[in-house]
Design a protein around this motif. Structure first.
Motif, short mmCIF file in Angstrom:
data_model
loop_
_atom_site.label_atom_id
_atom_site.label_comp_id
_atom_site.label_asym_id
_atom_site.label_seq_id
_atom_site.Cartn_x
_atom_site.Cartn_y
_atom_site.Cartn_z
N THR A 95 0.87 -1.18 0.00
CA THR A 95 0.00 0.00 0.00
C THR A 95 0.91 1.23 0.00
OG1 THR A 95 -0.21 0.43 2.38
CG2 THR A 95 -1.63 -1.27 1.47
N VAL A 96 0.45 2.28 -0.64
CA VAL A 96 1.30 3.45 -0.83
C VAL A 96 1.47 4.25 0.46
CG1 VAL A 96 0.77 3.65 -3.27
CG2 VAL A 96 -0.65 4.85 -1.58
N LEU A 97 2.39 5.18 0.43
CA LEU A 97 2.72 6.00 1.60
C LEU A 97 1.47 6.65 2.20
CD1 LEU A 97 5.27 7.07 3.14
CD2 LEU A 97 5.08 9.11 1.73
N GLY A 98 1.33 6.52 3.50
CA GLY A 98 0.20 7.15 4.20
C GLY A 98 -1.02 6.25 4.28
N ASP A 99 -0.99 5.11 3.61
CA ASP A 99 -2.17 4.25 3.60
C ASP A 99 -1.89 2.96 4.36
OD1 ASP A 99 -4.63 2.99 2.95
OD2 ASP A 99 -4.74 4.29 1.18
N LEU A 100 -2.67 2.75 5.44
CA LEU A 100 -2.43 1.60 6.30
C LEU A 100 -3.45 0.49 6.07
CD1 LEU A 100 -1.81 3.65 9.57
CD2 LEU A 100 -0.08 2.64 8.10
N HIS A 101 -4.32 0.68 5.08
CA HIS A 101 -5.40 -0.30 4.85
C HIS A 101 -4.88 -1.43 3.97
CE1 HIS A 101 -7.21 3.61 5.69
NE2 HIS A 101 -8.14 2.93 6.32
N ASP A 102 -4.81 -2.63 4.53
CA ASP A 102 -4.13 -3.68 3.77
C ASP A 102 -4.97 -4.90 3.44
OD1 ASP A 102 -4.28 -4.78 6.27
OD2 ASP A 102 -2.16 -5.24 6.45
N ILE A 103 -6.26 -4.85 3.76
CA ILE A 103 -7.07 -6.04 3.48
C ILE A 103 -7.15 -6.30 1.98
CG2 ILE A 103 -9.43 -6.93 3.52
CD1 ILE A 103 -9.63 -6.05 6.39
N GLY A 104 -7.40 -5.25 1.20
CA GLY A 104 -7.47 -5.40 -0.26
C GLY A 104 -6.15 -5.88 -0.82
N LYS A 105 -5.07 -5.30 -0.33
CA LYS A 105 -3.73 -5.69 -0.79
C LYS A 105 -3.47 -7.17 -0.48
CE LYS A 105 -0.33 -5.33 1.81
NZ LYS A 105 0.24 -6.32 2.74
N ASN A 106 -3.88 -7.61 0.70
CA ASN A 106 -3.66 -9.01 1.07
C ASN A 106 -4.46 -9.97 0.19
OD1 ASN A 106 -1.95 -8.13 3.05
ND2 ASN A 106 -3.45 -8.28 4.70
N LEU A 107 -5.66 -9.53 -0.18
CA LEU A 107 -6.48 -10.37 -1.07
C LEU A 107 -5.83 -10.50 -2.44
CD1 LEU A 107 -10.09 -9.12 -0.23
CD2 LEU A 107 -9.22 -11.44 0.06
N VAL A 108 -5.31 -9.39 -2.94
CA VAL A 108 -4.64 -9.43 -4.25
C VAL A 108 -3.42 -10.35 -4.17
CG1 VAL A 108 -3.39 -8.08 -5.97
CG2 VAL A 108 -5.46 -7.15 -4.93
N LYS A 109 -2.67 -10.22 -3.09
CA LYS A 109 -1.48 -11.08 -2.91
C LYS A 109 -1.88 -12.56 -2.96
CE LYS A 109 1.92 -12.34 0.58
NZ LYS A 109 2.23 -12.29 2.01
N MET A 110 -2.96 -12.87 -2.24
CA MET A 110 -3.43 -14.25 -2.19
C MET A 110 -3.82 -14.76 -3.58
SD MET A 110 -6.80 -15.44 -0.18
CE MET A 110 -7.89 -14.70 -1.39
N MET A 111 -4.53 -13.93 -4.34
CA MET A 111 -4.97 -14.35 -5.67
C MET A 111 -3.79 -14.47 -6.63
SD MET A 111 -8.11 -14.88 -5.09
CE MET A 111 -8.81 -15.24 -6.68
N LEU A 112 -2.81 -13.59 -6.47
CA LEU A 112 -1.62 -13.68 -7.32
C LEU A 112 -0.87 -14.98 -7.04
CD1 LEU A 112 -0.22 -10.02 -7.11
CD2 LEU A 112 -1.02 -11.17 -9.19
N GLU A 113 -0.72 -15.29 -5.76
CA GLU A 113 -0.02 -16.54 -5.41
C GLU A 113 -0.78 -17.75 -5.95
OE1 GLU A 113 2.39 -15.25 -1.35
OE2 GLU A 113 0.39 -16.12 -1.17
#
Lengths: 211, 460
Positions: A95-113
């Motif tokens: 997630t970019v600077l200043g953004d602490l919201h990571d649920i969406g990022k984690n979902l993308v990571k999971m789908m990429l894997e």
């Protein structure tokens, strides 16, 4: 049902113990590690991904499958290296600077894997400089930038510009996502692609490899 | 500095749902400006945010101009619609908490506009300041000391001096653990995050904020479980997790949010915490709620039922973009003002009319989604009564989860609550998980398996 077909089923059901046992059984039977990976683990995850996209299963089911997939891949890894099999692609995500919201990022990571990517997760609140450093160090095929806030989405532009300034723009495809991000914004900041959800992000990243 | 300690609630303010209605709270709050919240009138609470732009030193002049224009537009509508009073909420964006001087400049700017409006029209207003809780991320040293904690305290104290009447927060203690739990629909971990870790943080946080209130005259208002229960609600809306799980999280979150009031908060509970109706049922403190008027900010399946016991009626937040009718915050305010007129007209007709309007709000949503069902006033009063009989936060959380699941099963079996096959399967799975919850907080903590959890940050 063959061992590879059973492996495909076991991944979809998130049964880690069965996945590990079936990989061992497959190897004992002389099944190629690449076949166990592609036709067993990744095919199973792909089928589950389609069911997820069609709202037939929830994320917890997908996460359990992803966990089984990761354990299975770990077990297979030495055999895959021996056989010269490489990951489908490599992605760096954060997630970019200043953004602490990571649920969406984690979902993308999971789908990429689940789609066969090796993923380097930089976490949250990542500066443009750290993204650039990761592109240099990891040489990913795809760089994924997540932002949830209207006030942080501008950082995606900063990262794209930093990658450009570092002379790396033609080395990596940049994908952007997050609630306030739009296809128009993606085009405006010079990113390569926008995905509205995690499953689409994995599809887009895969498509990017072919471009 | 004043010293505030926790007083645990042992009973409920409403034994039945008869008087549990919008606009009236057993313990109304009167702000410094004389606005009486929960005293019989529902007021609009308008929230707003910037259009896409960065918040930096270089853009601060533009940022302040945006906030001034937003506030002036709202006041113009307030005058035109003859509202009897209203609340404006500023939720600081992360840079405004990391740089308190920016957040306080925004606070002063809006407070000045509201003051000018009050002087011109004689209508009371109140300003709620909600600092973004920045106690997350890799740089966080500790929840209760260090730079992040100090900055939040600085914003709260400074805001009270800069014109804020109400101090609120959407605190994040336990959220890092809950984020994992919600993705796996792991009930045991969710209950532990919400009723062991979060209360541990809130007790420290709210005794400190209440002390600032006591020293400055600002009202310590409340703390929503936005990062917990609304995260679950949004994920359920996207079909990522079952709605029944989100409904259970909502009720368990009430245990967490109640701690703020037990530690000195007096309401109105903040808008996006739908669990605030449980806090009102237990403590009698007023509550801000958001429903159909918050569609500008997020989807929810509770657009009408959320209004049943609202004392402030909110829009959650809207970006300052131009619509055909004017700036979006002004438009949003108008929608709130008309809803409030309807609430208050029903109240003026008498208790029977108020209850009738309340019940229409409830009946139009409740049977369609478990998250709406658990906001029905009668369900809230019943479950709240069960929750407070349990001793200790964790026991309350376990009781909340089990009682909610039992209520959903009963309503579904009776044909009153629609659940599709997948949801019904998850209701069964969660009921089994509820039966297996650890017996006490110590066992729950011992069983916690979370990569994100750092016990040192909680002094554990």
């Amino acid at each position: 049902m063959t061992t590879v077909e059973s492996l495909c089923e076991a991944v979809q059901k998130g049964k880690t113990k069965d996945v590990l046992a079936l990989i061992e059984a497959g190897l004992d039977e002389g099944v190629a590690p690449e076949e166990l990976l592609n036709e067993g683990l990744l095919k199973g995850m792909g089928l589950l991904g389609v069911r997820f996209k069609n709202n037939e299963v929830f994320v917890p089911e997908v996460l359990l499958a992803a966990r089984a997939l990761n354990k299975g891949t770990e077990l297979l890894k030495p055999k895959l290296i021996e056989a010269g099999v490489e990951a489908k692609g490599k992605a760096v995500i954060g997630t970019v600077l200043g953004d602490l919201h990571d649920i969406g990022k984690n979902l993308v990571k999971m789908m990429l894997e689940g789609s066969g990517f090796e993923v380097v997760d930089l976490g949250v609140d990542v500066s443009d400089q750290r993204f650039v450093e990761a592109v240099v160090a990891e040489a990913p095929d795809v760089l994924c930038l997540s932002a949830l806030l209207t006030t942080t989405m501008g950082q995606q532009k900063t990262v794209v510009a930093a990658v450009e300034a570092a002379g790396l723009r033609d080395k990596v495809k940049i994908l952007v996502g997050g609630a306030p991000v739009t296809p128009n914004f993606c085009a405006e900041i010079g990113a390569d692609g926008y995905a509205p959800d995690a499953a689409s992000a994995a599809e887009l990243a895969t498509a990017m490899l072919e471009r | 500095m004043a010293v505030v300690t926790r007083t645990v609630a042992r009973g409920v303010a409403y034994a039945t749902a008869d008087d549990f209605v919008f606009g009236r709270a057993a313990r109304p709050v009167t702000t410094r400006s004389g606005l009486v919240i929960g005293g019989g009138t529902v007021f609009p609470e308008i929230n707003f945010t910037l259009p896409p732009m960065l918040v930096t030193d270089a853009t601060m002049a533009d940022v302040l101009a945006q906030y001034r224009a937003i506030a002036e537009g709202i006041c113009e509508r307030a005058a035109a619609l003859q509202v009897p009073g209203f609340v404006a909420e500023i939720e600081t964006l992360p840079p405004m908490t990391f740089h308190p001087e920016w957040g306080l400049a925004v606070c002063r700017t809006v407070a000045d506009v509201l003051g000018e409006f009050e002087a011109a029209h004689g209508v009371p207003t109140a300003l709620r300041l909600t600092p973004n809780d920045i106690r997350e991320g890799r740089d966080l040293e500790h929840l209760w000391h260090g730079r992040h904690w100090d900055l939040i305290m600085e914003v709260c104290a400074g805001a009270a001096a800069a014109g804020a009447d109400l101090l609120a927060i959407e605190s994040v203690g336990g959220k890092e653990v809950h984020d994992e739990a919600v993705m796996y629909c792991d009930l045991a971990t969710a209950v532990t995050a919400l009723t062991v870790l979060a209360p541990r943080d809130m007790e420290r946080l709210w005794t400190a904020i209440a002390a600032i209130g006591a020293d400055t005259g600002a009202t310590p208002a409340g703390d929503t479980a936005c990062g917990f229960a609304n995260t679950a609600m949004v994920l359920a809306e996207r079909h990522y997790i079952p709605r029944v799980f989100a409904a259970v999280v909502r009720v368990v979150a009430a245990v967490r949010s109640l701690v703020a009031v037990e530690c000195g908060a007096r309401g109105p509970h903040t808008d996006c915490g739908y669990e605030g109706v449980y806090v009102k049922a237990v403590t009698g403190t007023p509550v801000a709620m958001e429903g159909r008027t918050a569609a500008c900010a997020h989807f929810s399946p509770v657009g009408n039922v959320a209004g049943c016991v609202a004392d402030l009626w909110s829009n959650e937040s809207v970006q300052n973009v131009k619509l055909l009718a004017g700036p979006a915050p002004s438009v949003s305010f108008e929608q709130l003002a008309y809803d409030c007129r309807l609430f208050n007209t029903a109240t003026a007709r008498g208790p029977a009319a108020a209850r009738a309007l309340r019940d229409l709000h409830s009946e139009s949503d409740a049977g369609l989604d478990p998250q709406a069902w658990v906001l029905r006033p009668d369900v809230v009063v019943r479950l709240a009564g069960a929750i407070v009989t349990a001793d200790g936060d964790y026991a309350r959380g376990v009781t909340a989860a089990r009682a909610t699941l039992e209520e959903l099963r009963r309503a579904h079996a009776a044909g009153e609550l629609a659940l599709d096959g997948r949801e019904a399967d998850w209701l069964d799975a969660l009921s089994r998980a509820a039966d297996d919850l650890p017996p006490d907080a110590a066992a729950a903590l011992a069983g916690l398996d979370s990569e994100a959890f750092d016990p040192k940050k909680y002094d554990l």
